[in-house]
Design a protein around this motif. Structure first.
Motif, PDB file in Angstrom:
ATOM      1  N   ALA B 248       0.888  -1.048  -0.001  1.00  0.00           N
ATOM      2  CA  ALA B 248      -0.077  -0.034  -0.065  1.00  0.00           C
ATOM      3  C   ALA B 248       0.662   1.227  -0.179  1.00  0.00           C
ATOM      4  CB  ALA B 248      -0.840   0.006   1.116  1.00  0.00           C
ATOM      5  N   LEU B 250       4.165   1.687  -1.001  1.00  0.00           N
ATOM      6  CA  LEU B 250       5.533   1.739  -1.716  1.00  0.00           C
ATOM      7  C   LEU B 250       5.799   3.061  -2.471  1.00  0.00           C
ATOM      8  CD1 LEU B 250       5.417  -1.559  -3.740  1.00  0.00           C
ATOM      9  CD2 LEU B 250       7.122  -0.978  -1.904  1.00  0.00           C
ATOM     10  N   GLY B 251       6.953   3.871  -2.148  1.00  0.00           N
ATOM     11  CA  GLY B 251       7.068   4.998  -2.689  1.00  0.00           C
ATOM     12  C   GLY B 251       6.466   6.328  -2.027  1.00  0.00           C
ATOM     13  N   LYS B 252       5.411   5.923  -1.151  1.00  0.00           N
ATOM     14  CA  LYS B 252       4.923   6.943  -0.511  1.00  0.00           C
ATOM     15  C   LYS B 252       5.250   7.235   0.956  1.00  0.00           C
ATOM     16  CE  LYS B 252       1.823   7.549  -3.707  1.00  0.00           C
ATOM     17  NZ  LYS B 252       1.714   8.695  -4.491  1.00  0.00           N
ATOM     18  N   ILE B 253       5.397   6.104   1.565  1.00  0.00           N
ATOM     19  CA  ILE B 253       6.002   6.207   3.162  1.00  0.00           C
ATOM     20  C   ILE B 253       6.895   5.013   3.230  1.00  0.00           C
ATOM     21  CG2 ILE B 253       5.007   5.963   5.573  1.00  0.00           C
ATOM     22  CD1 ILE B 253       2.230   5.966   4.183  1.00  0.00           C
ATOM     23  N   VAL B 349       2.395   0.681  -8.141  1.00  0.00           N
ATOM     24  CA  VAL B 349       1.794  -0.211  -7.378  1.00  0.00           C
ATOM     25  C   VAL B 349       0.957   0.060  -6.201  1.00  0.00           C
ATOM     26  CG1 VAL B 349       2.536  -2.216  -5.874  1.00  0.00           C
ATOM     27  CG2 VAL B 349       3.486  -1.955  -8.193  1.00  0.00           C
ATOM     28  N   ALA B 350       1.534   1.050  -5.307  1.00  0.00           N
ATOM     29  CA  ALA B 350       0.899   1.551  -4.125  1.00  0.00           C
ATOM     30  C   ALA B 350      -0.377   2.180  -4.743  1.00  0.00           C
ATOM     31  CB  ALA B 350       1.718   2.286  -3.474  1.00  0.00           C
ATOM     32  N   GLU B 351      -0.304   3.281  -5.552  1.00  0.00           N
ATOM     33  CA  GLU B 351      -1.338   3.949  -5.821  1.00  0.00           C
ATOM     34  C   GLU B 351      -2.789   3.058  -6.412  1.00  0.00           C
ATOM     35  OE1 GLU B 351       1.246   7.959  -7.039  1.00  0.00           O
ATOM     36  OE2 GLU B 351       0.639   6.637  -8.628  1.00  0.00           O
ATOM     37  N   ASN B 352      -2.372   2.192  -7.227  1.00  0.00           N
ATOM     38  CA  ASN B 352      -3.342   1.481  -7.903  1.00  0.00           C
ATOM     39  C   ASN B 352      -3.904   0.588  -6.965  1.00  0.00           C
ATOM     40  OD1 ASN B 352      -3.662   1.973 -11.472  1.00  0.00           O
ATOM     41  ND2 ASN B 352      -1.704   2.403 -10.627  1.00  0.00           N
ATOM     42  N   VAL B 354      -4.171   0.967  -4.024  1.00  0.00           N
ATOM     43  CA  VAL B 354      -5.238   1.657  -2.968  1.00  0.00           C
ATOM     44  C   VAL B 354      -6.527   2.157  -3.639  1.00  0.00           C
ATOM     45  CG1 VAL B 354      -5.297   3.803  -1.651  1.00  0.00           C
ATOM     46  CG2 VAL B 354      -3.199   2.536  -1.547  1.00  0.00           C
ATOM     47  N   MET B 377      -6.717   1.717   2.390  1.00  0.00           N
ATOM     48  CA  MET B 377      -5.456   1.796   1.767  1.00  0.00           C
ATOM     49  C   MET B 377      -5.466   0.489   0.563  1.00  0.00           C
ATOM     50  SD  MET B 377      -3.539   4.065   3.052  1.00  0.00           S
ATOM     51  CE  MET B 377      -1.731   4.010   2.354  1.00  0.00           C
TER      52      MET B 377
ATOM     53  N   ILE C   4       0.385  -3.456 -14.499  1.00  0.00           N
ATOM     54  CA  ILE C   4      -1.031  -2.418 -14.288  1.00  0.00           C
ATOM     55  C   ILE C   4      -1.705  -2.302 -15.302  1.00  0.00           C
ATOM     56  CG2 ILE C   4      -1.910  -0.350 -13.121  1.00  0.00           C
ATOM     57  CD1 ILE C   4       0.905  -0.510 -11.395  1.00  0.00           C
ATOM     58  N   PHE C  27      -4.370   9.424  -0.395  1.00  0.00           N
ATOM     59  CA  PHE C  27      -3.248   9.280   0.858  1.00  0.00           C
ATOM     60  C   PHE C  27      -3.272  10.339   1.568  1.00  0.00           C
ATOM     61  CE2 PHE C  27      -1.900   6.693  -2.790  1.00  0.00           C
ATOM     62  CZ  PHE C  27      -1.296   5.375  -2.068  1.00  0.00           C
ATOM     63  N   SER C  36       7.626   9.654   2.464  1.00  0.00           N
ATOM     64  CA  SER C  36       9.025   9.269   1.916  1.00  0.00           C
ATOM     65  C   SER C  36       9.934  10.475   1.676  1.00  0.00           C
ATOM     66  CB  SER C  36       8.854   8.445   0.758  1.00  0.00           C
ATOM     67  OG  SER C  36       8.677   7.435   0.864  1.00  0.00           O
ATOM     68  N   PHE C  39      13.370   7.885  -2.242  1.00  0.00           N
ATOM     69  CA  PHE C  39      12.918   6.689  -2.746  1.00  0.00           C
ATOM     70  C   PHE C  39      13.990   6.422  -4.197  1.00  0.00           C
ATOM     71  CE2 PHE C  39       9.632   3.697  -4.957  1.00  0.00           C
ATOM     72  CZ  PHE C  39       9.645   2.730  -3.975  1.00  0.00           C
TER      73      PHE C  39
END
Lengths: 132, 482, 444
Positions: B248, B250-253, B349-352, B354, B377, C4, C27, C36, C39
């Motif tokens: 959920a 990846l690349g965000k947090i 990946v995370a965005e899609n 969620v 999420m 995707i 988010f 983050s 990254f």
């Protein structure tokens, strides 16, 4: 609803004093049996084990849950019911007679006397909003 | 289907070995030999292939069906990963070679895979260093708790407790208990995250660590997470991150940025390696700088000349937790996955994931009870309490979905939601698939109202009806016998 | 992005349903200071580029030496049909078979796996697999600790030293203490020392057969001994050897474990492998891991389900028999398909083939006057030689001749600097063995 001659615990065990002895017979109430659903396994202690009031003496399992069996009194296990471990259906059909689990030689009769009687147990269940 | 043993006919063979080309005879004394041959099937190669091919047709997998099993991240597994593990030089590489004199030189490619994957994971999670050794997520948890114990011991402390929220995966308390910790379960609040007041009450000088999944198993992100981490650190405890739900964020947090000291990552969830019907997986563990000295041995290092080597001389290390360098084949697939997706791909990946989860949740809201009304999420939990009034339970809905060609979501987990149905679509599924799933979920909700019997007796179309689990447990029959 | 599938347009539609105009809004709950800080990863690559790169990496690993290296992990032949089955994605893209009705393929194959491993080990019951042969021993020890409620573990030093190192780190952190007992002069477990260490606090004795030095050790006597003090016997086995050797069950072992790599799995640089575990019926409720059982559906049709699940972490949490969740189901499938193809008589033949090749190789080496046999116990497919020089040096020299000669025992056994462990499988030919013997003769 619940047999008057028995005593009860908040964890749904029943206890019965064998006449003119210091032996208490323990099982679980039909309310507990219903809550468990299909019982798959019963684990009982061996004779000779010492057990304590309010401590687990065994476990009863459905397919997806395990519950401790809690002893209503302190003492020594003198007999376990081999018949029910082989035939768990007895817990459904006859929880208060053939469905007994263990016999405990107790040290302190007061522990037994202080357990709930049938009407108090029933009140306890009503208070918790549980069906019985 | 018949068992392979029931197809066995004496004298049949599925493989032939070369004839003996050496003049020696078997010299094992009779007393050391077994009395009877093991009861293995006797079938031809075709019998074998047909039996197992037919068995495979009694399975649902991600390649055949939508598999929204919550908490398991059943995403599509790129085929190049499956191909690459079979390459010569990888599939046939003996693990003891690096332990031979100059063995590192003979395994540079494999060591590079291990080293670079660990570097990628460090950057993805915000950790200082990773061990690739743990062989599964739960094995990672055990490794992590062993390092927690080593960390406190190095400071002359023997702390007793690990705090775990009641919504956690069962592996968390089990791992902590095996490592000798007393598990303190803290309840969740009305928002579905760990209750801050209850948490503060549980936290004290005996707290070795707090184990959290974030987002948690309800698919909810805890906005108070930094506060929890700060409090834990003030009390001298460590923060452990269960990476089951890393997909959920990846690349965000990054767990490292928000106060976690140790993380394990499930390569078979987030990094696209297949689940294999229950395994193999891999559960690498990353730590912050202050815990690096406790990592298991061996460790893969990059030398100044650009070559890779295994190093063993780390006196504070917890030692060996696996025989070699981890589930290399699984790690290799994850490495390839990261190379394919890259920085942007992983963020998408995370965005899609969620987006897909929120889309389904929104569409199902009118039909199912939603215990927590928040943006979710990568997964979310609905409850079948509305349907339960008609006697239809979560398990019935799960079984009914199968009739329509969907694998069931996770049911009855987390334990804190009554009749829980936990849905995780993953990022790889298309809107078309999600819409079809939504339609069927709505159909089942209506059916549960109008004709609950159909739902309660599902599945109907699989050639096998609901299996009796009570019978299996009461009279365990765990093997075929002649 | 090939993995995707939604287009920007579809994403916009989905966002609109949620009343949002950008993915970032999903988010929004997350405080900006938690986002983050870095990254920094490479840009994604095409499949073609990645494929080329991985092939290049693979070529940096040297695997074309003639392999006499074993040490518990063997270079066996794998029939093509094994891979053909395990590469069926109905098997490998499935999850743990919680939903039995759509997982009968996985469940029946695990049931069949449990059956073959039970029969092979001569034990009553087998679980659905553990991670590997080493963690299987650790799990077996924890199981013995639970059953006996004792904490002392006696370990024969002829148990794979890598596994023993794992036991040491588990023992340092978990609830047991282990004592390693040096091996006897004949290369088998030292009965006398074990007997003197055995006491009423001993949970189990851990042994291996054939042991790390390649010696066959019938532990029946130690099983009897252990049982007199209420302790258990754990025996780590090499499954191919069970095609001919006395089974753990015949030796009265309590828990049999093993590394299943030799049953149709590649060496793959150490994993994924397959942890075997089998035990007696009476200990089933203390066994870790998944277990599959036979049952019937509503119409009485046979089917299979995960069973006895109340032992496991997802139900019993901190009171579970183990924390294991993932196992090695796909590797167990490889083992099952392999054993099915090899079959009842084939496994015996294979075991004999490994043994005769080892006997021949040992005979050839012992013809070189400077080389001595280290132990005189019977062997299966592996043996220990004492060389007149440091084994590491000899191994290095043989690498240049194209031979992976074996394992230098000095790495784990202080007094064995000159000893080498040599393994044979059905794959080694007479020609290769002769070449090895000649090369060795030249070097010494």
């Amino acid at each position: 609803m619940f047999p008057d001659e028995l005593k009860y615990t908040k964890t749904h065990e029943w206890a019965k004093m064998e006449e003119n002895t210091d032996v208490v017979i323990v099982g679980i109430t039909d309310h507990a049996v219903k809550q468990l659903g299909d019982i798959a396994f019963l684990e009982l202690p061996e004779a000779g084990n010492k057990i304590k009031k309010d401590s687990p003496f065994g476990a009863i399992e459905s397919i997806k849950a395990v519950f401790d069996l809690t002893s209503p009194v302190t003492g020594e296990v003198i007999e376990t019911n081999q018949q029910i471990t082989d035939n768990l259906e007895l817990l459904n059909t006859d929880p208060y007679e053939q469905g007994w689990m263990i016999k405990i030689k107790i040290e302190n009769k007061n522990e037994f006397e202080s357990l709930m009687n049938a009407s108090v147990y029933e009140g306890f269940l009503n208070e918790k909003g549980e069906e019985h | 289907m018949r068992l392979i043993f029931e197809k066995s006919i004496s004298g049949k063979r599925g493989v032939r070995f070369p004839e003996r080309d050496v003049p020696s005879a078997c010299n094992i004394p009779d007393g050391l030999k077994r009395k009877n041959y093991a009861e293995l099937p006797e079938v031809s190669e075709l019998d074998t292939v047909r039996h197992f091919t037919q068995l495979s047709q009694h399975n649902m997998g991600v390649d055949t069906n939508f598999y929204p099993l919550g908490s398991c991240t059943m995403k599509y597994n790129p085929k190049i990963c499956e191909e690459a593990v079979l390459y010569k030089g990888l599939a046939d590489l003996h693990p003891l070679i690096p332990q031979l004199p100059d063995g590192n030189k003979l395994t540079q490619g494999a060591l590079q895979v291990l080293y670079e994957t660990s570097q990628f994971l460090s950057e993805i999670t915000g950790m200082a260093e990773f061990t690739m050794q743990p062989l599964a997520g739960a094995h990672g948890e055990l490794t992590g708790t062993m390092m927690i114990a080593a960390y406190h011991a190095s400071r002359g402390q023997k702390r007793k407790k690990v705090i775990i929220p009641d919504s956690a995966h069962g592996t968390n308390p089990a791992s902590a208990a095996i490592a000798g910790y007393e598990v303190v379960s803290v309840p969740s609040n009305a928002e579905g995250v760990i209750d801050l007041d209850e948490f503060k009450k549980a936290l004290d000088k005996e707290t070795a660590a707090v184990m959290l999944t974030c987002p948690n198993t309800l698919g909810l992100f805890n906005t108070q997470i930094k506060k929890i981490a700060d409090k834990t650190h003030e009390a001298g405890g460590l923060m452990y991150y269960d990476g089951a739900n890393l997909n959920a964020i990846l690349g965000k947090i990054r767990p490292g940025d928000i106060g976690f000291d140790i993380v394990h990552v499930n390569l078979h969830k987030t990094f696209g390696t297949p689940h294999g019907g229950g395994g193999p997986g891999a559960g690498p563990v990353g730590v912050k700088k202050n815990l690096v000295e406790f990592l298991p041995i061996s460790r893969v290092v990059k030398k100044t000349d650009g070559t890779y080597a295994l190093e063993y001389n780390y006196p504070s290390s917890i030692g060996y937790i696996a025989p070699f360098y981890g589930n290399f084949g699984v790690i290799l697939k994850a490495y390839i996955y990261i190379l394919l997706l890259g920085q942007k791909g992983l963020t998408r990946v995370a965005e899609n994931s969620v987006l897909n989860a929120n889309y389904i949740m929104k569409k199902l809201e009118p039909y199912y009870h939603l215990p927590y009304m928040r943006t979710c999420m990568h997964e979310f939990v609905i409850s079948a309490v509305k349907q339960k009034k008609n006697g239809v339970r979560a398990v019935d809905i799960a079984k009914r979905l199968m009739d329509f060609g969907f694998h069931a979501p996770t049911v009855y987990f987390p334990l804190i939601v009554e009749e829980a149905i936990m849905i995780e679509p993953t990022e790889t599924e298309s809107k078309q698939t999600l819409d079809k799933f939504i339609d069927i979920m709505i159909k089942i909700a209506k059916e549960a109202d109008e004709n609950p019997k159909i739902t309660k007796t599902a599945p109907h179309n699989l050639g096998i009806s609901r299996l009796d689990e009570v019978k299996a447990a009461r009279e365990p029959k765990l093997r075929w016998t002649k | 992005m090939p993995y995707i599938s939604n287009t920007d347009e579809e994403r916009a539609k989905m966002l609109a349903e949620l009343g949002l105009n950008s993915i970032e809004k999903l988010f929004k709950d997350i405080p900006p200071e938690l986002m983050s800080s870095s990254f920094n990863l490479p840009k994604g690559k095409s499949e073609l580029e990645v494929r080329r790169f991985i092939k290049e990496l693979a070529s940096k690993n040297i695997t074309d030496l003639i392999c006499f290296l074993g040490g518990g992990f063997y270079d066996h032949f794998v029939p093509a049909a094994v891979g053909a089955i395990t590469s069926r994605s109905e098997f490998y893209t499935a999850y743990t078979p919680y939903q039995a009705e759509v997982s009968q393929g996985t469940l029946q194959s695990i049931y069949e796996y449990q059956s073959v491993i039970s029969s092979l080990t001569g034990m009553d019951v087998t679980n659905a697999s553990l991670y590997d042969g080493g963690t299987a021993i650790c799990e077996a020890i924890m199981m013995a600790v639970r059953i006996t409620r004792k904490k002392k573990i006696i370990v024969d030093e002829a148990v794979n030293p890598i596994y023993r190192k794992m036991l040491h780190s588990y023992a340092a952190n978990l609830n047991f203490e282990s004592i390693d007992v040096p091996v006897g002069k004949d290369g088998r477990a030292d009965r006398k020392t074990i007997e003197s260490e055995l006491d009423n606090n001993t949970a189990c004795i851990v042994l291996q057969n054939p042991n790390f030095f390649g010696c066959i050790d019938d532990v029946s006597d130690l099983a009897d001994l252990a049982h007199t003090s209420g302790s258990l016997i754990i025996l780590s086995t090499y499954p191919v050897s069970l095609g001919i050797l006395k089974s753990p069950g015949e030796m009265n072992v309590d828990i049999a474990t093993g590394e299943g790599q030799s049953l149709g799995l590649g060496l793959c640089f150490g994993g994924p492998y397959l942890g075997l575990m089998a035990t007696r019926s009476k200990y089933i409720r203390q066994m870790p891991g998944r277990i599959v059982g036979e049952t019937a559906d509503k119409n009485g049709k046979r089917g299979f389900v995960l069973t006895l699940q109340t032992r496991e972490q997802h139900i019993r949490r901190e009171k579970a028999t183990s924390n294991i969740c993932s196992n090695e189901a796909l590797c167990a499938l490889s083992a099952l398909v392999y054993l099915t193809l090899v079959g009842k008589h084939g496994l015996r033949e294979l075991a004999e083939l490994c043994n005769v090749k080892a006997c021949y190789a040992r005979k050839r080496f012992l013809e070189i006057p400077e080389i001595k046999q280290k132990f005189d116990s019977p062997i299966f497919n592996e043996f220990t030689l004492e060389l007149p020089a440091n084994a590491e040096d000899v191994i290095s020299k043989l690498v240049h001749k194209g031979i992976m000669a074996g394992f230098p025992l000095g790495r784990y056994y202080k007094n064995m600097k000159n000893c080498i462990l040599v393994a044979l499988s059905e794959k080694r030919t007479k020609k290769e063995i002769d070449f090895f013997a000649e090369s060795l003769g030249e070097i010494l």
